[in-house]
Enzyme design. Structure first.
Site, short mmCIF file in Angstrom:
data_model
loop_
_atom_site.label_atom_id
_atom_site.label_comp_id
_atom_site.label_asym_id
_atom_site.label_seq_id
_atom_site.Cartn_x
_atom_site.Cartn_y
_atom_site.Cartn_z
N ASP A 23 0.86 -1.18 0.00
CA ASP A 23 0.00 0.00 0.00
C ASP A 23 0.90 1.24 0.00
OD1 ASP A 23 -2.40 1.60 0.49
OD2 ASP A 23 -1.66 1.77 2.55
N ALA A 50 -0.01 5.22 1.45
CA ALA A 50 -0.09 6.04 2.68
C ALA A 50 -0.21 5.17 3.91
CB ALA A 50 -1.26 7.01 2.60
N ALA A 56 -13.35 10.34 10.11
CA ALA A 56 -12.77 10.30 8.76
C ALA A 56 -11.90 9.07 8.57
CB ALA A 56 -11.95 11.57 8.50
N MET A 63 -10.85 4.08 6.09
CA MET A 63 -9.58 4.18 5.38
C MET A 63 -9.18 2.86 4.75
SD MET A 63 -7.94 6.97 4.87
CE MET A 63 -6.22 6.47 4.73
N LYS A 113 -11.50 6.07 -2.68
CA LYS A 113 -11.93 7.32 -2.05
C LYS A 113 -13.42 7.61 -2.26
CE LYS A 113 -8.26 8.18 0.14
NZ LYS A 113 -8.03 6.75 0.37
N HIS A 142 -15.06 5.55 0.20
CA HIS A 142 -14.80 6.13 1.52
C HIS A 142 -15.82 7.23 1.83
CE1 HIS A 142 -11.45 7.25 4.54
NE2 HIS A 142 -12.53 7.93 4.89
N ARG A 197 -10.63 -2.05 -3.48
CA ARG A 197 -10.71 -2.81 -2.24
C ARG A 197 -12.13 -2.82 -1.68
NH1 ARG A 197 -5.65 0.55 0.18
NH2 ARG A 197 -3.99 -0.49 -0.99
N ASP A 229 -1.79 -1.16 6.01
CA ASP A 229 -2.11 -0.66 7.35
C ASP A 229 -3.61 -0.60 7.62
OD1 ASP A 229 -1.99 1.57 5.38
OD2 ASP A 229 -2.67 2.77 7.08
#
Length: 265
Positions: free
Chosen positions: A8, A10, A41, A45, A49, A52, A156, A182
C-alpha cells in the site's frame, strides 16, 4: 520462493500515520456544511476514495448531520460532489505528507536482492498518485507498478487491483506474494487475492499517530496503542502484524520457511 512484495502507499510506504487524507476529508465535508471528526474520517480508510465518502455518509451520526444541514439524506450526486471537493484538497497537501517511512528503502532493496518484484496498490485516485509518485521516486522509492482506486471496475476489498498487479509485474502464484498494508480493506484485498498478508500496527491508520505523537507516548500508552492496532488487523485476517515496514524482513523469512514446508496462506 517469494516472488513479489506488494505494498500500500499512505501509512505503509509513505506518510507515517496516514495523515494526508484526514484533513482533506474533514475540510471537504465542512465545505458542504457538515462537521466530521478526524476519528470519523479514519473509519473507512483503505477503501477507494469514492467508497470512503459513501461509507462516511452512511454513518448514522454523519447522515443525521447531513439531513440537518440539507433537509434530505445524501444522494449519489452528493457523494460525487464531496469527492470532487476532496480530491484537489488531498493533492494539495501531498507534498507535506510524502516522506518515506523509515526502513522502507532497506526492505525494498533486500527484497529486490532476493529476486522479488515490488508492486503497489492504493486507495488513492490517479490524480493524487500523479502528485505523490514523483516525490517518492525522488526520495528513492519507485515500485514496479502502481494500481489506483478508479483504475478498475472495483477496488478494495475486492482482489482486482491485486490481479492487475500480478499481471503488471509477472508474479504468480498468489501464495508466492506478500501484501503489506495498514488498513482492514487492504488486508481484505490481499486475502481475496490469495496472498500472505502483513498488517502494520504503528505506521498507519490502525494506530493513527504521527511519529512525533508516538514518541511522546509512555511505554504503557504505546503498548496499549500497539495492542489495539494488532487486534484490529488480526481480526481483519492478517497472517502477521508488525509495527512498521522496517520490521518486515524476519516475516519474509518466516513465510519462506512455511512455503518450504508446504504451507499456503
Amino acid at each position: 520462493m517469494l516472488k513479489a512484495l506488494i505494498l500500500d502507499w499512505a501509512g505503509t510506504a509513505v506518510d507515517f500515520g496516514s495523515r494526508a487524507p484526514m484533513g482533506a476529508f474533514v475540510e471537504a465535508f465542512s465545505r458542504v456544511g457538515v462537521t466530521i471528526s478526524i476519528k470519523e474520517a479514519r473509519g473507512p480508510m483503505g477503501l477507494p476514495k469514492r467508497d470512503h465518502v459513501a461509507s462516511l455518509m452512511r454513518e448514522p451520526a454523519i447522515s443525521a448531520r447531513w439531513v440537518a444541514a440539507h433537509g434530505a439524506a445524501p444522494t449519489e450526486a452528493d457523494i460525487d460532489h464531496v469527492l470532487a471537493i476532496f480530491e484537489p484538497l488531498n493533492v494539495e497537501v501531498i507534498p507535506q505528507h510524502a516522506d518515506l517511512i523509515p526502513g522502507l528503502l532497506d526492505v525494498v532493496t533486500e527484497a529486490r536482492r532476493r529476486g522479488m518484484k515490488i508492486g503497489s496498490t492504493t486507495g488513492y485516485t490517479r490524480p493524487i498518485m500523479e502528485r505523490l509518485m514523483p516525490l517518492a521516486a525522488s526520495a528513492g522509492y519507485a515500485p514496479d507498478n502502481v494500481v489506483c482506486a478508479g483504475d478498475l471496475a472495483a477496488g478494495r476489498p475486492t482482489p482486482l487491483m491485486m490481479y492487475r498487479t500480478f499481471a503488471d509485474i509477472g508474479a504468480w502464484p498468489p501464495e508466492a506474494c506478500v501484501k503489506l498494508d495498514d488498513t482492514e480493506p487492504g488486508i481484505a484485498e490481499g486475502l481475496a487475492a490469495g496472498t500472505w498478508t502483513v498488517g502494520l500496527a504503528l505506521s498507519g491508520n490502525a494506530a493513527g499517530y504521527s511519529r512525533t505523537e508516538l514518541d511522546a507516548l509512555s511505554p504503557a500508552e504505546l503498548a496499549d496503542v500497539r495492542a489495539r492496532a494488532n487486534d484490529k488487523l488480526f481480526r481483519a485476517g492478517a497472517h502477521y502484524v508488525i509495527d512498521t515496514v522496517a520490521d518486515l524482513l524476519p516475516v519474509l523469512d518466516a513465510i519462506e520457511a512455511r512455503l518450504a514446508a508446504g504451507a499456503k496462506p
